[in-house]
Design an enzyme around this catalytic site. Structure first.
Site, PDB file in Angstrom:
ATOM      1  N   CYS A 120      59.012 -39.799 -31.892  1.00  0.00           N
ATOM      2  CA  CYS A 120      59.409 -41.434 -31.421  1.00  0.00           C
ATOM      3  C   CYS A 120      60.814 -41.589 -31.937  1.00  0.00           C
ATOM      4  O   CYS A 120      61.247 -40.767 -32.709  1.00  0.00           O
ATOM      5  CB  CYS A 120      58.500 -42.358 -32.323  1.00  0.00           C
ATOM      6  SG  CYS A 120      58.370 -44.061 -31.668  1.00  0.00           S
ATOM      7  N   CYS A 122      61.848 -44.487 -33.331  1.00  0.00           N
ATOM      8  CA  CYS A 122      62.194 -45.995 -34.084  1.00  0.00           C
ATOM      9  C   CYS A 122      62.688 -45.531 -35.553  1.00  0.00           C
ATOM     10  O   CYS A 122      63.215 -46.470 -36.058  1.00  0.00           O
ATOM     11  CB  CYS A 122      61.041 -46.884 -34.048  1.00  0.00           C
ATOM     12  SG  CYS A 122      59.565 -45.813 -34.982  1.00  0.00           S
ATOM     13  N   CYS A 130      61.445 -47.897 -30.349  1.00  0.00           N
ATOM     14  CA  CYS A 130      60.956 -46.733 -30.124  1.00  0.00           C
ATOM     15  C   CYS A 130      61.656 -45.987 -28.729  1.00  0.00           C
ATOM     16  O   CYS A 130      61.382 -45.091 -28.454  1.00  0.00           O
ATOM     17  CB  CYS A 130      59.330 -46.682 -29.818  1.00  0.00           C
ATOM     18  SG  CYS A 130      58.620 -47.356 -31.231  1.00  0.00           S
ATOM     19  N   LYS A 200      47.734 -47.094 -28.092  1.00  0.00           N
ATOM     20  CA  LYS A 200      48.307 -47.691 -29.394  1.00  0.00           C
ATOM     21  C   LYS A 200      48.621 -49.046 -29.251  1.00  0.00           C
ATOM     22  O   LYS A 200      49.374 -49.556 -28.378  1.00  0.00           O
ATOM     23  CB  LYS A 200      49.591 -46.707 -29.517  1.00  0.00           C
ATOM     24  CG  LYS A 200      50.254 -47.469 -30.893  1.00  0.00           C
ATOM     25  CD  LYS A 200      51.408 -46.444 -31.096  1.00  0.00           C
ATOM     26  CE  LYS A 200      52.330 -47.046 -32.341  1.00  0.00           C
ATOM     27  NZ  LYS A 200      53.535 -46.259 -32.738  1.00  0.00           N
ATOM     28  N   ARG A 210      56.127 -49.616 -41.762  1.00  0.00           N
ATOM     29  CA  ARG A 210      57.489 -49.838 -41.163  1.00  0.00           C
ATOM     30  C   ARG A 210      58.359 -49.962 -42.555  1.00  0.00           C
ATOM     31  O   ARG A 210      59.513 -50.011 -42.432  1.00  0.00           O
ATOM     32  CB  ARG A 210      57.637 -51.102 -40.293  1.00  0.00           C
ATOM     33  CG  ARG A 210      56.999 -50.729 -39.017  1.00  0.00           C
ATOM     34  CD  ARG A 210      56.940 -51.891 -38.081  1.00  0.00           C
ATOM     35  NE  ARG A 210      56.180 -51.598 -36.960  1.00  0.00           N
ATOM     36  CZ  ARG A 210      56.006 -52.233 -35.976  1.00  0.00           C
ATOM     37  NH1 ARG A 210      56.107 -53.529 -36.185  1.00  0.00           N
ATOM     38  NH2 ARG A 210      54.994 -52.156 -35.085  1.00  0.00           N
ATOM     39  N   ARG A 222      57.565 -55.060 -30.300  1.00  0.00           N
ATOM     40  CA  ARG A 222      57.339 -54.108 -29.654  1.00  0.00           C
ATOM     41  C   ARG A 222      56.168 -54.345 -28.664  1.00  0.00           C
ATOM     42  O   ARG A 222      55.636 -53.315 -27.821  1.00  0.00           O
ATOM     43  CB  ARG A 222      56.609 -52.882 -30.410  1.00  0.00           C
ATOM     44  CG  ARG A 222      57.333 -52.283 -31.781  1.00  0.00           C
ATOM     45  CD  ARG A 222      57.136 -50.972 -32.150  1.00  0.00           C
ATOM     46  NE  ARG A 222      57.405 -50.603 -33.629  1.00  0.00           N
ATOM     47  CZ  ARG A 222      58.623 -50.421 -33.971  1.00  0.00           C
ATOM     48  NH1 ARG A 222      59.830 -50.456 -33.017  1.00  0.00           N
ATOM     49  NH2 ARG A 222      58.966 -49.942 -35.011  1.00  0.00           N
ATOM     50  N   GLU A 238      45.252 -46.377 -19.609  1.00  0.00           N
ATOM     51  CA  GLU A 238      46.306 -45.410 -20.451  1.00  0.00           C
ATOM     52  C   GLU A 238      45.916 -44.100 -20.763  1.00  0.00           C
ATOM     53  O   GLU A 238      46.588 -43.030 -20.717  1.00  0.00           O
ATOM     54  CB  GLU A 238      46.597 -46.136 -21.781  1.00  0.00           C
ATOM     55  CG  GLU A 238      47.497 -47.351 -21.885  1.00  0.00           C
ATOM     56  CD  GLU A 238      49.027 -46.864 -21.945  1.00  0.00           C
ATOM     57  OE1 GLU A 238      49.379 -45.487 -21.787  1.00  0.00           O
ATOM     58  OE2 GLU A 238      50.018 -47.610 -22.071  1.00  0.00           O
ATOM     59  N   LYS A 253      44.571 -46.381 -31.887  1.00  0.00           N
ATOM     60  CA  LYS A 253      45.239 -46.729 -33.081  1.00  0.00           C
ATOM     61  C   LYS A 253      45.451 -48.118 -32.812  1.00  0.00           C
ATOM     62  O   LYS A 253      45.993 -48.529 -31.896  1.00  0.00           O
ATOM     63  CB  LYS A 253      46.637 -45.909 -33.353  1.00  0.00           C
ATOM     64  CG  LYS A 253      47.513 -46.167 -34.513  1.00  0.00           C
ATOM     65  CD  LYS A 253      48.811 -45.694 -34.334  1.00  0.00           C
ATOM     66  CE  LYS A 253      49.767 -45.848 -35.360  1.00  0.00           C
ATOM     67  NZ  LYS A 253      51.072 -45.932 -34.968  1.00  0.00           N
ATOM     68  N   SER A 279      48.601 -47.523 -41.891  1.00  0.00           N
ATOM     69  CA  SER A 279      49.232 -48.192 -43.198  1.00  0.00           C
ATOM     70  C   SER A 279      48.583 -49.412 -43.528  1.00  0.00           C
ATOM     71  O   SER A 279      48.131 -49.479 -44.916  1.00  0.00           O
ATOM     72  CB  SER A 279      50.506 -48.453 -43.097  1.00  0.00           C
ATOM     73  OG  SER A 279      50.878 -49.139 -42.193  1.00  0.00           O
ATOM     74  N   TYR A 318      45.898 -41.718 -44.840  1.00  0.00           N
ATOM     75  CA  TYR A 318      46.744 -41.591 -46.016  1.00  0.00           C
ATOM     76  C   TYR A 318      45.868 -41.199 -47.251  1.00  0.00           C
ATOM     77  O   TYR A 318      46.445 -40.720 -48.342  1.00  0.00           O
ATOM     78  CB  TYR A 318      47.490 -42.784 -46.431  1.00  0.00           C
ATOM     79  CG  TYR A 318      48.585 -43.090 -45.187  1.00  0.00           C
ATOM     80  CD1 TYR A 318      49.795 -42.500 -44.923  1.00  0.00           C
ATOM     81  CD2 TYR A 318      48.118 -44.199 -44.044  1.00  0.00           C
ATOM     82  CE1 TYR A 318      50.638 -42.831 -43.717  1.00  0.00           C
ATOM     83  CE2 TYR A 318      48.887 -44.293 -42.933  1.00  0.00           C
ATOM     84  CZ  TYR A 318      50.263 -43.790 -42.857  1.00  0.00           C
ATOM     85  OH  TYR A 318      50.837 -44.082 -41.801  1.00  0.00           O
TER      86      TYR A 318
HETATM   87  C1  PBG Z   1      56.250 -44.921 -34.843  1.00  0.00           C
HETATM   88  C2  PBG Z   1      54.981 -44.913 -35.515  1.00  0.00           C
HETATM   89  C3  PBG Z   1      54.425 -46.211 -36.392  1.00  0.00           C
HETATM   90  C4  PBG Z   1      53.176 -45.822 -36.802  1.00  0.00           C
HETATM   91  C5  PBG Z   1      53.245 -44.431 -36.377  1.00  0.00           C
HETATM   92  N1  PBG Z   1      54.215 -44.012 -35.536  1.00  0.00           N
HETATM   93  C6  PBG Z   1      54.989 -47.679 -36.537  1.00  0.00           C
HETATM   94  C7  PBG Z   1      55.049 -48.587 -35.233  1.00  0.00           C
HETATM   95  O1  PBG Z   1      54.577 -48.276 -34.048  1.00  0.00           O
HETATM   96  O2  PBG Z   1      55.666 -49.476 -35.373  1.00  0.00           O
HETATM   97  C8  PBG Z   1      52.226 -46.389 -37.649  1.00  0.00           C
HETATM   98  C9  PBG Z   1      51.349 -45.680 -38.491  1.00  0.00           C
HETATM   99  C10 PBG Z   1      50.858 -46.918 -39.684  1.00  0.00           C
HETATM  100  O3  PBG Z   1      50.796 -47.999 -39.666  1.00  0.00           O
HETATM  101  O4  PBG Z   1      50.176 -46.152 -40.602  1.00  0.00           O
HETATM  102  N2  PBG Z   1      56.211 -45.476 -33.539  1.00  0.00           N
END
Ligand code: PBG
Length: 330
Positions: A120, A122, A130, A200, A210, A222, A238, A253, A279, A318
Site C-alpha cells: 500500500c 498510505c 493509499c 476491505k 493509523r 478513504r 470485489e 476486513k 487494531s 495483534y
Molecule cells: C493500509 C492498511 C490499513 C490497515 C491495514 N493496511 C489502514 C487503513 O486502511 O487505513 C488497518 C489495519 C488495522 O486497523 O489493524 N492501507
C-alpha cells in the site's frame, strides 16, 4: 411431560464429551502476527492505543517474530514506517525501503517463517492516501487509480525480490491484483502468493493502526476506494474480481463486525480466506480487560473461535502471540 436428562445437555455434561463433539478448533498455526517496522526507531516504541504492540527496529522485529515462530505461529505481516514520506511514496517501492530490509533480515534469521508484506502507499505518502493524488476533470482532488497500479506493482515486485513469500495489497484500487500478478510473473516471481484484502471496508476500527503507522489521510477520507460498510453483495463482486485477476488467498476486513461477509465469501468461493482482527478491535479488547470488565484470555479465544466458525482459515491478529501461548496451555 419432562425428561430427567435433556437431549442437548447430554453432550455437554463433561469436558471430554464437549471436546469430542466440538465443531471448530483454533491453533497457533491459524494465526498471523502483524509487525510494524519503523526506519526511524532506535528502540521499540510502544503504540499507546495498542498495549503490547510496538513500532520495531529491524532487530526487535526479528526477536518478536522469533518468539511468535517458537510458539507455532507460521507467519508475520509487515507494515513499514519510512524514514521520510513524500508525494509519490518512494519508500514503498525502494529496494532499500524499510519493509524490504525487514524481509531480508527475517528471511535470513528465520527462513521457515512466512513473511507477508502489506502492499500500500498510505504509510509512505505525505498525504496519507493509499494511492497517488491527482485531479478530476473539474479540478477536484482525487485518488488516481491506474497510475497507482504501477507503483503498487513495483512495490510488490521489490518485496518479492527481497524474499517475501506472500504480498498483500490493501489499497483497494481497482485492478491491482491483476497488475501485481502480471508484474510478479514478468519479474520471474511466479511463486509469490497474493493475499488480497479483497473486501476491505472504510472502517472507523482502523484508527489505532493509523496512529501506529502515522498514516491517517491528511485531506478527506478513504471512502472513494474502501468499501461502504452497508454493502454485502458488493463484497462478493470485489472478491470475484480479485480471484479472476489471480488472488490466491482472500481476506475480509475488519473482523468481528463482518462475520456475515466472511461466511458468505467462504461459502461462495471456498478459497482459503483470512479474517483481519483489526487494531480497533484489539484496542477495545485491551481497554476493557485493563479495566477488569472482561476476561481478556476468554474473550480473545472466543473471538478467534468465532472467526474460524464463520469460515476463516487463518486470522491476522495483534494478539497472536498471547493467543498462541494460551492455546498451548489451556
Ligand atoms: C493500509 C492498511 C490499513 C490497515 C491495514 N493496511 C489502514 C487503513 O486502511 O487505513 C488497518 C489495519 C488495522 O486497523 O489493524 N492501507
Amino acid at each position: 411431560m419432562s425428561f430427567p436428562i435433556h437431549r442437548f445437555r447430554r453432550l455437554r455434561r463433561t469436558a471430554p464429551l464437549r471436546a469430542l463433539v466440538r465443531e471448530t478448533t483454533t491453533h497457533p498455526g491459524d494465526l498471523v502476527l502483524p509487525l510494524f517496522v519503523d526506519e526511524n526507531a532506535d528502540h521499540p516504541i510502544p503504540v499507546a492505543s495498542m498495549p503490547g504492540v510496538h513500532r520495531h527496529t529491524l532487530a526487535s522485529a526479528v526477536e518478536t517474530a522469533r518468539e511468535a515462530a517458537d510458539l507455532g505461529i507460521p507467519g508475520v505481516l509487515l507494515f513499514g514506517i519510512p524514514g521520510e514520506k513524500d508525494e509519490v511514496a518512494s519508500g514503498a517501492w525502494a529496494d532499500t525501503g524499510i519493509v524490504q530490509q525487514a524481509v531480508r533480515a527475517l528471511k535470513r534469521a528465520l527462513p521457515d517463517l512466512l513473511v507477508i508484506t502489506d502492499v500500500c502507499l498510505c504509510e509512505y505518502s505525505n498525504h496519507g492516501h493509499c494511492g497517488l493524488l491527482g485531479h478530476d476533470p473539474h479540478g477536484a482532488v482525487r485518488v488516481e487509480n491506474d497510475p497507482t497500479l504501477e507503483l503498487l506493482a513495483r512495490t510488490a515486485v521489490s518485496h518479492a525480490r527481497a524474499g517475501a513469500d506472500i504480498v498483500a495489497p490493501s489499497d483497494m484500487m481497482d485492478g491491482r491484483v491483476g497488475a501485481i500478478r502480471t508484474a510478479l510473473d514478468a519479474a520471474n516471481h511466479c511463486d509469490t502468493v497474493i493475499l488480497s484484502y479483497a473486501a476491505k471496508y472504510a472502517s472507523a476500527f482502523y484508527a489505532p493502526f493509523r496512529n501506529a503507522a502515522d498514516s491517517a489521510p491528511q485531506i478527506g477520507d478513504r471512502r472513494s476506494y474502501q468499501m461502504d460498510p452497508a454493502n454485502a453483495m458488493e463484497a462478493l463482486r470485489e472478491i470475484e474480481a480479485d480471484i479472476a485477476e489471480g488472488a490466491d488467498l482472500v481476506m475480509v476486513k475488519p473482523g468481528m463486525a463482518y462475520l456475515d461477509i466472511l461466511w458468505r465469501v467462504k461459502e461462495r468461493f471456498g478459497l482459503p480466506t483470512a479474517a483481519y482482527h483489526v487494531s480497533g478491535e484489539y484496542a477495545m479488547l485491551k481497554a476493557a480487560a485493563a479495566n477488569g470488565w472482561i476476561d481478556e484470555r476468554a474473550v480473545l479465544i472466543e473471538t478467534l473461535t468465532a472467526f474460524r466458525r464463520a469460515g476463516a482459515d487463518f486470522i491476522i491478529t495483534y494478539a497472536a502471540t498471547d493467543a498462541a501461548r494460551w492455546m498451548r496451555s489451556p
